[in-house]
Design a protein around this motif. Structure first.
Motif, short mmCIF file in Angstrom:
data_model
loop_
_atom_site.label_atom_id
_atom_site.label_comp_id
_atom_site.label_asym_id
_atom_site.label_seq_id
_atom_site.Cartn_x
_atom_site.Cartn_y
_atom_site.Cartn_z
N PHE A 74 -38.07 -24.65 94.36
CA PHE A 74 -37.24 -23.47 94.14
C PHE A 74 -35.86 -23.65 94.78
O PHE A 74 -34.84 -23.36 94.16
N GLU A 75 -35.86 -24.15 96.02
CA GLU A 75 -34.57 -24.36 96.69
C GLU A 75 -33.71 -25.32 95.88
O GLU A 75 -32.51 -25.11 95.69
N ILE A 114 -32.27 -23.71 92.78
CA ILE A 114 -31.13 -22.84 93.08
C ILE A 114 -29.87 -23.66 93.29
O ILE A 114 -28.82 -23.41 92.68
N ALA A 115 -29.98 -24.70 94.13
CA ALA A 115 -28.80 -25.53 94.41
C ALA A 115 -28.32 -26.21 93.13
O ALA A 115 -27.11 -26.23 92.85
N SER A 145 -28.79 -25.29 90.04
CA SER A 145 -28.20 -24.34 89.09
C SER A 145 -26.79 -23.99 89.51
O SER A 145 -25.90 -23.85 88.67
N ALA A 146 -26.58 -23.87 90.82
CA ALA A 146 -25.23 -23.55 91.29
C ALA A 146 -24.26 -24.65 90.90
O ALA A 146 -23.16 -24.37 90.38
#
Lengths: 187, 274, 572, 318
Positions: free
Chosen positions: D30-31, D34-35, D37-38
């Motif tokens: 998940f982390e 997120i990174a 996707s950013a």
């Protein structure tokens, strides 16, 4: 210049090829049981003698190169023939070694030692053979007078390859013969 | 059992070597700048850490990997730092002579460094080298000194005291990349060699369970792997950083345009290009 | 100012050949002209692209629904193995080498490669290698152990059909062709540049080829050694890779990935070179950070040899080994990321023209970022432990190979097609092709990320009807057919353009580099004279002398805009 | 629908974490998502913004020729570097937590990959089974993974990391299953013709249920009662079945094929390919290559009633 650079690049990539083979050999040689087999079957003395022939062929080829640069064609021919003879003696020496091992039932399929030994020395022998073929072509052309006047780079380029084959043997000989021998006499 | 941090150990010959280096630095090297002084004293500090400090003790008696860290520091960091500490225009003619020689032929420097590095890691030589390390013998000096010498020789053609006698940056990249290959191969070998290849740490390891401390409770197998990997991955990072540094230096330089005759080729590794 | 007339030519005379003198196919077969050989490389690549494409369409048909019986498992395994092997060795490599062979001499102002006959030898060896690989279908079965052909599945005991012997010998031949070609490229680039062109003025495509060729020379021997060992194992019963004989199955993986990981960069570095030509031309700006692009290329090349273990995180090498290689693998993301931002910065402030070539370049930025990011998840060891060898990997590698390599090749194709053929492809149809292809590609592979996370391993010939698997696979198959259709359209566009396309001007795009200074297509002798080279954009300098790069001081870089014109040319 | 039997599965995706190992990987994933996707968003926004803003509107004069910007170049390197270092530390911590050194622990289960079935044996007991692997919940289990022929790979997504099974090597994996249930997985390294049908079924049970199962499995082969099955038993031992398959407590002691001592108690057959019922067994016995091409089971030309007898025998081996 271009030819020399080309041969240097080829030698570089060939060096990587031999590195892969040598690394595989060393890796297997560290497995238990390998060293004793190696010490049992290999005869460092006879191999040292025919290795000396190969190493001196590098010297004779170097003499051939210098004589070519000075334009001394007769000497060039002599040194070339000597190089060919020395290289041939090495190959014959390796052949007898192979024959002896095969008689002792050491073959490429008999054990891991056989597999690694024949592959490594076999590929080296193949390169010596190729070198000899090239040198004999060059020698023939020399006798036919092709290089009488030109400032050809052929001897320089062939020389790079031939010295490389020698250096590879230096490593192969040290790893396959000398190191296990040292190990045996020191323990 | 003393704490690890008390394990300091001064070998008289090493101290003598460091003294000699300090003498040479102040008497023979060129104009001293902040940069050269910084390089010099960092190098001396690193030499002392690798030969006298608890790190040395750890490498000698507990961890193969710590021993390799010492090797890498001496070879790849202390050596080049010493060369960089010479400063520009040193008075002693020796420096110029070395630079000239290595400028013409840089491969002996490369080869010496590589041979020295490999020799110390041939399994039976490696195990034997420890025998002479305790007590008053030449071994510690030979061991640390040869590594340092290899580091100095290796880095001389790249960062030696005469910038005009450096090898061409692009040849330098090949010089470093080939050394990196050799270093990787050695690391690879140590990493994947069977556990009984290097006997010394296995034996100390066996003794370690009872007597000595094993502060990070590494198993001998993990320790050997870490040793090989130290020689392999961080070393390559150092070489790679060197390559990028050379590339930067080359792009920053205002060298005259040159055509195909003076082009960079592998041959510049063997001989100097005109 | 005296014009430079020195145009490097190989010392060996080229057998007399004239392009206008049409001797049909014989002329092509006997050719040693770098342009003809380059074009033959490209056609070879197209031929194999079609073959490998048909193979994968059959595979996708089999996977379209769960528990399908369209293909027998042994056929399926041969098809996916041949697809992978062909795409890497006989599509990507020949296409790259085609562009390289065609363009490098033109871009450096030379009239041919350093060794024209060796050039022909390289091509025909590659061709022969590919033919040998495909001969296996007739000889009793194609290789069936995957393109990376893991031991001991590749050993005679587990794959007794001769397929893998053909795999070994075919790749050995192709490997030799690749090595000789790379040697030729290096010698050509280092010795055949037009006289005043320094290495710092090389077009970036040529720079990347130079770096790439060294990468090939260092990486391929490892594959060749592994293939030779495998042949010895299979033919002479040696014991390199069989655990039963004392050998090591894992040794194959080391040797293969020591080649295989650099290979990934071998097929992407030249693409970076292509984009570093395309972005500046269609943005009408110089590349942002020339030195940085070269530097990151060198960094990638060096790092490429230090990360192969990340293909083996799940083989139980231990946490110590995995930690170090996690570090080096994560690190390699940086130079790649730098390049993406370099190209973005190149476009920034430019005047962007949306040619098809540029469209592919822009699409590449996003697709390749997706592929690069999913690649980073394999450097994070625990995530790799979940996702390696699943459809997530399949998605990742296609995003890199298609979104990266193939987009680059197509971008290069549309960029240099007018140069090679003298014709312009139909712009409207070309744009249709672009959109169809990009759509098909994303439909096919985006869903595969999800399939991998849902537990679908790669290389399965069929799968149980688990929730979601059927529909996602069906979508993927539909996407694949869309891609295949668009490739058909591409072939149509190209053939039509060659036959009756609009005639292209020699400088079709207002470009910067030397290849655009000669006629389209170039004559047998590339150049009669070469314009002066004083910067990385000699042709632009020539066309806009008042705004020439060499006339702009280095200082312009630091305080941008406020440059003070000086009269001393660069480096004098 | 022949495959409906497969649907009683609790979880099969990497996000349905059913063990602490899988949960910590899910957290890291998940982390990462997120990174990533950013970063992707940044590239997408920049690309669209730049291409829209700087499209040439029939402009003929060249834009300003900028070749670089030192500050921007430093940012380009340092931001990714920081992200990379962060994830390196996260990944090393997770890796060491889920796969610590095994120390002196002895494995709780040994799983051997074969072409194409899983052999599971439970050290300390005489139990050997195949394909359906029973494990206790709530207990930290050390698994030893190896292979008999080619490389296979153990992967149950809901239970965490995969691990290759390499001939000549022993690999280990730690596993703690939270909840009872059936967890689906598959061989994840290409292992030949039937790689697709090398599925894993982990049957996680509460400790008492597991113990009960284990003790049932220690019993010898069930001795048949009805005549049909008895005939089957005789056939099994007399024909070559016994040279490849083992039936504990009988003369059948082959180890090349899966252990069949309690074959009847398994829900699936042929490594998850189909439900274990008499129809499928009969089909398989009459022509193995038609059912699972490439399988190492030879085709025996059995008479119809021999097949019926063998099927009856195998199906009652509970």
């Amino acid at each position: 210049m271009e030819n020399k650079l080309m041969v240097k690049l080829v030698v570089g990539t060939e060096a990587m090829f031999f590195l892969a083979l040598i690394m595989a050999y060393i890796y297997f040689s560290l497995l238990p049981g390998f060293t004793s087999r190696q010490a049992d079957h290999l005869d460092i003395r006879s191999t040292a003698i025919f290795s000396a022939f190969l190493f001196s062929s590098s010297f004779t080829f170097w003499r051939a190169e210098t004589n070519f640069k000075k334009g001394k064609m007769t000497r060039l021919k002599g040194w070339l023939l000597l190089t060919l003879a020395l290289g041939l003696v090495f190959l014959v020496g390796q052949g007898t070694e192979y024959a002896r091992l095969l008689k002792e039932n050491v073959s490429i399929s008999s054990s891991l030692f056989g597999t690694s030994f024949f592959t490594l020395t076999g590929f080296h022998g193949l390169h010596v053979l190729v070198g000899l073929v090239v040198i004999s072509i060059v020698t023939t052309l020399t006798f036919m007078g092709d290089y009488d006047r030109s400032s050809s780079s052929v001897f320089g380029t062939v020389g790079i390859y031939w010295h490389f084959v020698d250096i590879v043997w230096l490593f192969v000989f040290s790893i396959v013969y000398v190191l296990p021998h040292l190990h045996k006499i020191t323990t | 059992m003393k704490s690890l941090f008390y394990q300091w150990h001064a070998d008289p010959l090493i101290i003598l070597m460091v003294m000699t280096l300090i003498y040479l630095h102040y008497r023979k090297s060129g104009t001293s700048t902040i940069k050269s002084r910084f390089c010099f004293w960092s190098a001396i500090g690193l030499v002392l850490i690798t030969t006298c400090s608890p790190l040395h003790f750890l490498g000698m008696h507990v961890y193969f990997s710590a021993h390799m860290v010492n090797h890498v520091i001496l070879l790849l960091i202390a050596g080049p730092l010493l060369v960089m500490s010479i400063g520009t225009k040193p008075s002693a003619p020796m420096f110029k002579k070395i630079s000239l020689f290595l400028h013409k032929r840089s491969w002996p420097a490369w080869l010496t460094a590589v041979i020295i590095m490999w020799c110390w890691h041939i399994p039976f030589l490696f195990d034997r080298s420890f025998a002479g390390m305790s007590g008053f013998t030449l071994m510690p000096l030979v061991h640390a000194g040869s590594m340092l010498l290899a580091g100095i020789l290796f880095s001389w053609p790249l960062v030696g005291p005469f910038p005009e006698l450096h090898i061409h940056p692009l040849s330098g990249i090949i010089y470093l990349a080939t050394a990196c290959i050799s270093c990787s191969l050695l690391g690879l070998l140590i990493t994947f060699a069977p556990i009984h290849t290097y006997q010394y740490y296995l034996e100390t390891g066996a003794a370690m369970n009872g007597m000595r401390s094993n502060p990070w409770s590494l198993t001998p197998a993990a320790d050997q792997q870490a040793a090989g990997l130290v020689m392999w991955v961080p070393c390559c990072f150092v070489y790679m950083a060197g390559c990028l540094y050379l590339l930067r230096r080359w792009f920053a330089s205002q060298e005259p345009n040159f055509g195909r005759d003076a082009s960079i080729s592998l041959s510049t590794l063997m001989t100097n290009h005109e | 100012m005296s014009d430079i007339n020195f145009i490097p030519e190989p010392e060996e005379p080229i057998p007399s050949l004239s392009v206008s003198n049409n001797q049909g196919i014989l002329q092509w077969i006997s050719s040693v002209d770098h342009k003809q050989i380059g074009i033959m490389y490209l056609w070879l690549s197209v031929l194999f692209l079609v073959i490998a494409g048909i193979e994968i369409l059959l595979v996708r048909l089999q996977l379209a629904i769960p528990n399908n019986h369209f293909l027998a498992p042994e056929v399926y395994n041969q098809l996916f193995t041949m697809h992978g092997t062909t795409m890497i060795f006989f599509v990507a490599m020949p296409a790259i080498f085609g562009f390289t062979t065609y363009l490098v001499p033109l871009m450096i102002g030379a009239n041919d490669m350093a060794f024209p006959r060796l050039n022909a030898f390289s091509f025909w060896t590659t061709f022969f290698g590919g033919s040998l690989l495909y001969f296996s279908f007739l000889a009793g079965g194609a290789p069936d152990a995957g393109w990376f052909n893991y031991a001991p599945l590749n050993e005679y005991n587990y794959s007794s059909s001769p397929g893998i012997d053909y795999y070994c010998s075919g790749l050995l031949f192709a490997g030799i062709g690749t090595l000789t070609a790379s040697v030729n490229f290096i010698v050509t680039i280092l010795h055949y540049r037009v006289l005043p062109m320094s290495l710092k003025q090389l077009p970036l495509f040529v720079w990347m080829i130079l770096i790439n060729s060294f990468l090939v020379l260092a990486a391929f021997p490892s594959l060749n050694a592994a293939l030779a060992m495998l042949l010895l194992d299979r033919q002479l019963h040696a014991h390199f890779f069989s655990a039963a004989g004392g050998g090591s199955a894992i040794l194959w993986q080391h040797l293969f990935w020591l080649f295989g990981h650099p290979e990934v960069y071998i097929v992407i570095l030249p693409i970076f070179g292509i984009f570093s030509e395309v972005f500046p031309v269609f943005s009408r700006k110089p590349i942002f950070g020339y030195g940085m692009v070269v530097g990151s290329g060198v960094a990638i090349a060096l790092l490429a040899f230090g990360v192969w273990i990340h293909h083996m995180f799940a083989t139980g090498l231990g946490n110590t080994v995995n930690s170090f290689f996690a570090a080096s693998s994560l690190l390699i993301g940086i130079p790649t990321g730098v390049k993406i931002f370099n190209w973005l910065a190149t476009m920034h402030g430019g005047a962007i023209r949306f040619s098809v070539s540029m469209l592919f370049a822009i699409a590449f930025l996003i697709e390749f970022t997706i592929g690069g990011l999913s690649g980073i998840s394999f450097a994070i060891v625990p995530i790799d432990w979940q996702l390696t060898d699943t459809y997530y990997v399949v998605a990742h590698l296609h995003f890199v190979f298609i979104g990266g390599t193939l987009f680059g090749l197509l971008s290069g194709l549309f960029y240099w097609f007018p140069k090679m053929s003298g014709r312009l492809p139909d712009p409207r149809l070309s744009k249709w092709f672009f959109w169809l292809f990009v759509a098909g590609f994303n439909i096919t592979f985006l869903v595969q990320h999800a399939l991998g996370a849902m537990g679908m391993p790669r290389r399965v010939y069929t799968y149980p009807d688990l929730p979601g698997w059927g529909i996602l696979n069906l979508i993927s198959t539909i996407g694949a057919f869309l891609m295949a259709g668009s490739v058909g359209l591409l072939v149509f566009i190209l053939v039509r353009a060659i036959k009756k396309g609009a005639v292209a001007s020699p400088d079709a795009w207002d470009a910067n580099t030397l290849e655009w200074t000669t006629s389209s297509p170039p004559g047998l002798k590339n150049f009669d004279r070469v314009i002066p080279v004083k910067s990385t954009r000699p042709f632009r300098d020539y066309k806009r002398p008042e705004d020439a790069d060499w006339n702009r001081p280095e200082g312009a870089r630091k305080h941008e805009g406020k440059y003070i014109p000086q009269n001393n040319p660069h480096g004098k | 629908m022949p495959d409906l039997f497969l649907l009683n599965i609790s979880a099969s995706s990497i996000f349905d974490a059913a063990s602490p190992e899988a949960a910590s990987i899910r957290q890291l994933t998940f982390e990462f998502i997120i990174a990533a996707s950013a970063v992707l968003l940044l590239v997408v926004i920049l690309t669209s913004y730049i291409t829209v803003k700087y499209r040439s509107k029939h402009r003929h004069e060249d834009p300003k020729q900028i070749t670089g910007n030192r500050a921007l170049e430093i940012w380009m390197v340092s931001v990714p570097l920081a992200l990379v270092i962060l994830f390196l530390f996260r990944s090393l911590a997770t890796m060491n937590a889920i796969l610590p050194d095994r120390g002196n622990h002895t494995p709780d289960i040994i799983i051997t990959g074969h072409q194409w079935f899983w052999e599971a044996s439970y050290p300390g007991t005489t139990v050997t089974t195949a394909n359906e692997i029973h494990l206790p919940t709530g207990k930290r289990i050390l698994m030893l993974l190896n292979a008999a022929d080619v490389i296979h790979d153990w992967w149950v997504p809901a239970l965490g990391p995969k691990m290759d099974m390499i001939p000549g090597m022993n690999n280990y994996l730690w596993l703690t299953i939270n909840q009872p249930g059936i967890y689906d997985g598959a061989c994840s390294e290409f292992c030949g013709q039937q790689h697709a049908w090398m599925r894993i079924r982990v049957i996680a049970q509460l400790q008492p249920d597991y113990e009960r199962w284990l003790s049932e499995q220690t019993t010898n082969t069930h001795i048949p009662q009805d005549t049909m099955a008895k005939a089957g038993a005789i056939l099994f031992l007399e024909s070559t079945c016994s040279s490849c398959h083992r039936l504990k407590g009988t003369a059948a002691a082959g180890i090349t094929g899966p252990d069949l001592t309690h074959f009847g108690s398994r829900q699936t057959m042929l490594t998850g390919m189909m439900a274990n019922d008499s129809g499928n067994v009969a089909r398989w016995l009459s022509d193995p290559q038609a059912v699972k091409p490439g399988a190492h089971m030879p085709r025996f030309i059995f008479a119809k009633d021999s097949i019926r007898a063998l099927t009856a025998y195998l199906e009652q081996l509970k």
